[in-house]
Write a protein that holds these residues in place. Sequence first.
Motif, mmCIF file in Angstrom:
data_model
loop_
_atom_site.group_PDB
_atom_site.id
_atom_site.type_symbol
_atom_site.label_atom_id
_atom_site.label_comp_id
_atom_site.label_asym_id
_atom_site.label_seq_id
_atom_site.Cartn_x
_atom_site.Cartn_y
_atom_site.Cartn_z
ATOM 1 N N SER A 260 53.561 -20.650 18.839
ATOM 2 C CA SER A 260 52.786 -21.737 19.440
ATOM 3 C C SER A 260 51.459 -21.935 18.720
ATOM 4 O O SER A 260 51.019 -23.071 18.498
ATOM 5 C CB SER A 260 52.538 -21.446 20.922
ATOM 6 N N SER A 261 50.826 -20.841 18.333
ATOM 7 C CA SER A 261 49.528 -20.921 17.657
ATOM 8 C C SER A 261 49.656 -21.565 16.284
ATOM 9 O O SER A 261 48.831 -22.405 15.898
ATOM 10 C CB SER A 261 48.912 -19.525 17.532
ATOM 11 N N LYS A 262 50.691 -21.178 15.542
ATOM 12 C CA LYS A 262 50.883 -21.750 14.208
ATOM 13 C C LYS A 262 51.205 -23.240 14.288
ATOM 14 O O LYS A 262 50.695 -24.044 13.494
ATOM 15 C CB LYS A 262 51.997 -21.003 13.468
ATOM 16 N N LEU A 263 52.050 -23.604 15.242
ATOM 17 C CA LEU A 263 52.388 -25.016 15.403
ATOM 18 C C LEU A 263 51.168 -25.813 15.847
ATOM 19 O O LEU A 263 50.946 -26.942 15.382
ATOM 20 C CB LEU A 263 53.528 -25.170 16.412
ATOM 21 N N SER A 264 50.361 -25.235 16.719
ATOM 22 C CA SER A 264 49.144 -25.909 17.180
ATOM 23 C C SER A 264 48.196 -26.168 16.019
ATOM 24 O O SER A 264 47.608 -27.251 15.905
ATOM 25 C CB SER A 264 48.438 -25.064 18.245
ATOM 26 N N LEU B 254 49.667 -29.005 13.541
ATOM 27 C CA LEU B 254 49.610 -30.398 13.995
ATOM 28 C C LEU B 254 48.302 -30.755 14.699
ATOM 29 O O LEU B 254 48.148 -31.883 15.166
ATOM 30 C CB LEU B 254 50.791 -30.690 14.928
ATOM 31 N N GLY B 255 47.384 -29.811 14.791
ATOM 32 C CA GLY B 255 46.072 -30.116 15.354
ATOM 33 C C GLY B 255 45.994 -30.089 16.863
ATOM 34 O O GLY B 255 45.063 -30.654 17.451
ATOM 35 N N SER C 145 49.486 -35.170 21.582
ATOM 36 C CA SER C 145 48.327 -34.663 20.853
ATOM 37 C C SER C 145 48.037 -35.510 19.620
ATOM 38 O O SER C 145 46.883 -35.868 19.350
ATOM 39 C CB SER C 145 48.564 -33.206 20.448
ATOM 40 N N LEU C 146 49.076 -35.846 18.871
ATOM 41 C CA LEU C 146 48.892 -36.639 17.656
ATOM 42 C C LEU C 146 48.421 -38.055 17.966
ATOM 43 O O LEU C 146 47.746 -38.690 17.152
ATOM 44 C CB LEU C 146 50.193 -36.669 16.854
ATOM 45 N N SER D 15 44.263 -35.076 10.524
ATOM 46 C CA SER D 15 44.401 -33.916 9.645
ATOM 47 C C SER D 15 45.568 -33.052 10.097
ATOM 48 O O SER D 15 45.945 -33.045 11.266
ATOM 49 C CB SER D 15 43.116 -33.084 9.637
ATOM 50 N N MET D 16 46.146 -32.342 9.132
ATOM 51 C CA MET D 16 47.212 -31.390 9.405
ATOM 52 C C MET D 16 46.951 -30.143 8.572
ATOM 53 O O MET D 16 46.146 -30.162 7.636
ATOM 54 C CB MET D 16 48.586 -31.975 9.055
#
Length: 406
Positions: A57-61, A64-65, A91-92, A98-99
């Motif tokens: 979850s942290s890496k995906l967050s 994608l910001g 969220s997007l 930015s990504m």
Amino acid sequence: MSNWWSNRDLIDAYLDAFVLEFIQRTGRLASLKPNDALQALKNGTLGFDSIERIELSSKLSLALGLDKTGLSDLLLAYQAPEKWVDICQQSLSIEDRSMHFFSSGTTGNSKPIFRNNDHMLAEALFFQQLLGPSSGVVSTVPVHHIYGFMWGILHSWRQATTLTIRSPLFFTPMSILEQLKEGETLIATPDFLNLVMRLGLNLPKDITLILSTSPCHEGLRQWLVKQGVKAFDIFGSTETGAIAYRHIGDSHYQMLDYWELDGNKLLCFPELSLEIALQDKLSFSSKGGVTFSGREDRVVQVHGHNMDLQQLESILHSHPDVKDAQVRTYSEHGILKVKALIESEAALLESTTWQQSFCQWLTQHIERMELISSIAATDKMPKGSLGKPCDWHGDRVIQLYPSVTG
């Protein structure tokens, strides 16, 4: 035009690729195919513990910001993948400027690389205008890494066409080529195309071919020219995106028109006030073309992944039983490979128990062992006539990896 993430198929493809790589790195369900990862997540068949769910979850967050919009915690609250898609889209819609893309590091944890959304869109527009329309995009590379994202996600979105994922891990080259349709764009790597060439296959002439992630050697370039396919070789990195391109019939690259060079060391995109240090050596031809001749450091690309040879040597040196270590590259069938040699006590090297223990240590300290072709050992590091380290041969060394680990 709508945003790429508003296309359900595209954001599904991105999230599936992201989750699939995470699953594979944990060693679970290695046979899981593209488009199956999100479903496996939904079914709860992955057996993730709480720490792994937090890491994913942290890496995906970060990618994608979601950490900037305050919605990242919702990924932990829901397991259903359709909810994850909804959360990411929400969220997007708030912030998509930015990504982050995770570098393809091999000797440690991959690091997140920031990418400006306006820069990525400028690159996508440049190639859309250069290449013209496409009836579909077929990607053989992961679409959550920068190359796959730019050409799989953004290119298909800009072209308003379909995206099909055909990973060589799950589809043979014959199958991938047979399923290509007229007017489609195939996103591939030199490694994949080298395999196609060695198998004696032919490329369809009515497609557009894009290749990147590692150097296209002259033998492959000449073969592609003879194939008569419309092909473009893209030069760039995760940090910079595409720097230059060439039609496969050309020996020199052309810089993308929005880049400016400051002393051959700094890439500048004035419109976006963007400056990026250039890690590659380059020279200009009399006709304005660009030639790249390797990196300033000892970083090389192996199967599309960056490998820092100096860092790998340092890791090998850090083992208490290793007196010396050297890492070299070599070419096999036009593909760059990496091998390493360590020096240790003869008594240790003769012990199968020590060999197995050392190989276990390697897997704990080097993230992508499979990208290193071999690691051998000797009780005396070979030296040349001038006393400098030289290449080694099988009759003088003990093969540790992959022979011991299988």
